[in-house]
Design a protein around this motif. Sequence first.
Motif, mmCIF file in Angstrom:
data_model
loop_
_atom_site.group_PDB
_atom_site.id
_atom_site.type_symbol
_atom_site.label_atom_id
_atom_site.label_comp_id
_atom_site.label_asym_id
_atom_site.label_seq_id
_atom_site.Cartn_x
_atom_site.Cartn_y
_atom_site.Cartn_z
ATOM 1 N N GLY A 40 46.758 42.514 46.891
ATOM 2 C CA GLY A 40 46.209 43.451 47.780
ATOM 3 C C GLY A 40 44.975 44.024 47.177
ATOM 4 O O GLY A 40 43.823 43.445 47.898
ATOM 5 N N LEU A 41 45.027 44.476 46.312
ATOM 6 C CA LEU A 41 43.705 45.005 45.561
ATOM 7 C C LEU A 41 43.177 44.223 44.328
ATOM 8 O O LEU A 41 42.204 44.040 44.216
ATOM 9 N N MET A 42 44.259 43.362 43.845
ATOM 10 C CA MET A 42 43.897 42.438 42.783
ATOM 11 C C MET A 42 43.136 41.461 43.459
ATOM 12 O O MET A 42 43.796 40.631 44.383
ATOM 13 N N ASN A 43 42.089 40.742 42.859
ATOM 14 C CA ASN A 43 41.474 39.691 43.167
ATOM 15 C C ASN A 43 42.011 38.328 42.518
ATOM 16 O O ASN A 43 41.888 38.209 41.487
ATOM 17 N N MET A 44 42.542 37.540 43.330
ATOM 18 C CA MET A 44 43.315 36.317 42.795
ATOM 19 C C MET A 44 42.512 35.317 42.081
ATOM 20 O O MET A 44 42.917 34.641 41.158
ATOM 21 N N LYS A 45 41.171 35.222 42.252
ATOM 22 C CA LYS A 45 40.053 34.528 41.775
ATOM 23 C C LYS A 45 40.103 35.106 40.160
ATOM 24 O O LYS A 45 40.000 34.180 39.271
ATOM 25 N N LYS A 46 40.016 36.540 39.933
ATOM 26 C CA LYS A 46 40.141 36.850 38.589
ATOM 27 C C LYS A 46 41.163 36.546 37.904
ATOM 28 O O LYS A 46 41.230 36.500 36.707
ATOM 29 N N VAL A 47 42.340 36.523 38.396
ATOM 30 C CA VAL A 47 43.750 36.268 38.055
ATOM 31 C C VAL A 47 43.719 34.744 37.389
ATOM 32 O O VAL A 47 43.863 34.256 36.288
ATOM 33 N N ALA A 48 42.985 33.645 38.324
ATOM 34 C CA ALA A 48 42.797 32.510 37.982
ATOM 35 C C ALA A 48 41.864 32.176 36.735
ATOM 36 O O ALA A 48 42.131 31.288 35.833
ATOM 37 N N VAL A 49 40.693 33.175 36.721
ATOM 38 C CA VAL A 49 39.881 32.765 35.591
ATOM 39 C C VAL A 49 40.517 33.194 34.148
ATOM 40 O O VAL A 49 40.269 32.572 33.327
ATOM 41 N N THR A 50 41.377 34.172 34.458
ATOM 42 C CA THR A 50 42.072 34.821 33.034
ATOM 43 C C THR A 50 43.126 33.432 32.510
ATOM 44 O O THR A 50 43.007 33.262 31.623
ATOM 45 N N LEU A 51 43.685 33.033 33.508
ATOM 46 C CA LEU A 51 44.844 31.923 33.286
ATOM 47 C C LEU A 51 43.866 30.809 32.782
ATOM 48 O O LEU A 51 44.238 30.124 31.864
ATOM 49 N N LYS A 52 42.928 30.599 33.403
ATOM 50 C CA LYS A 52 42.104 29.366 32.919
ATOM 51 C C LYS A 52 41.709 29.562 31.465
ATOM 52 O O LYS A 52 41.384 28.764 30.570
#
Length: 76
Positions: free
Chosen positions: A13-25
């Motif tokens: 919702g507020l969290m940007n999924m791309k940032k989550v993906a970058v962190t996982l990467k």
Amino acid sequence: PKIRVILINCYGGLMNMKKVAVTLKLALSNGTVNKPVVMRCLGNESHKVQETLADSMNYHEIYLHTDFDEACKQAV
């Protein structure tokens, strides 16, 4: 108990999924995460998750889903 898979459930919702993906990467590249990853992502920028993780998917077991039930089935 022995961990066999990591299930990540993100609704952006507020969290940007791309940032989550970058962190996982980053976690995958430095060896912090060394188990298969099943990720359910839906929401803000979720369409960019696959392109962000594309090169990591060649070297790590990463499975992306938009449906929570499908992600859970694969994780179990």
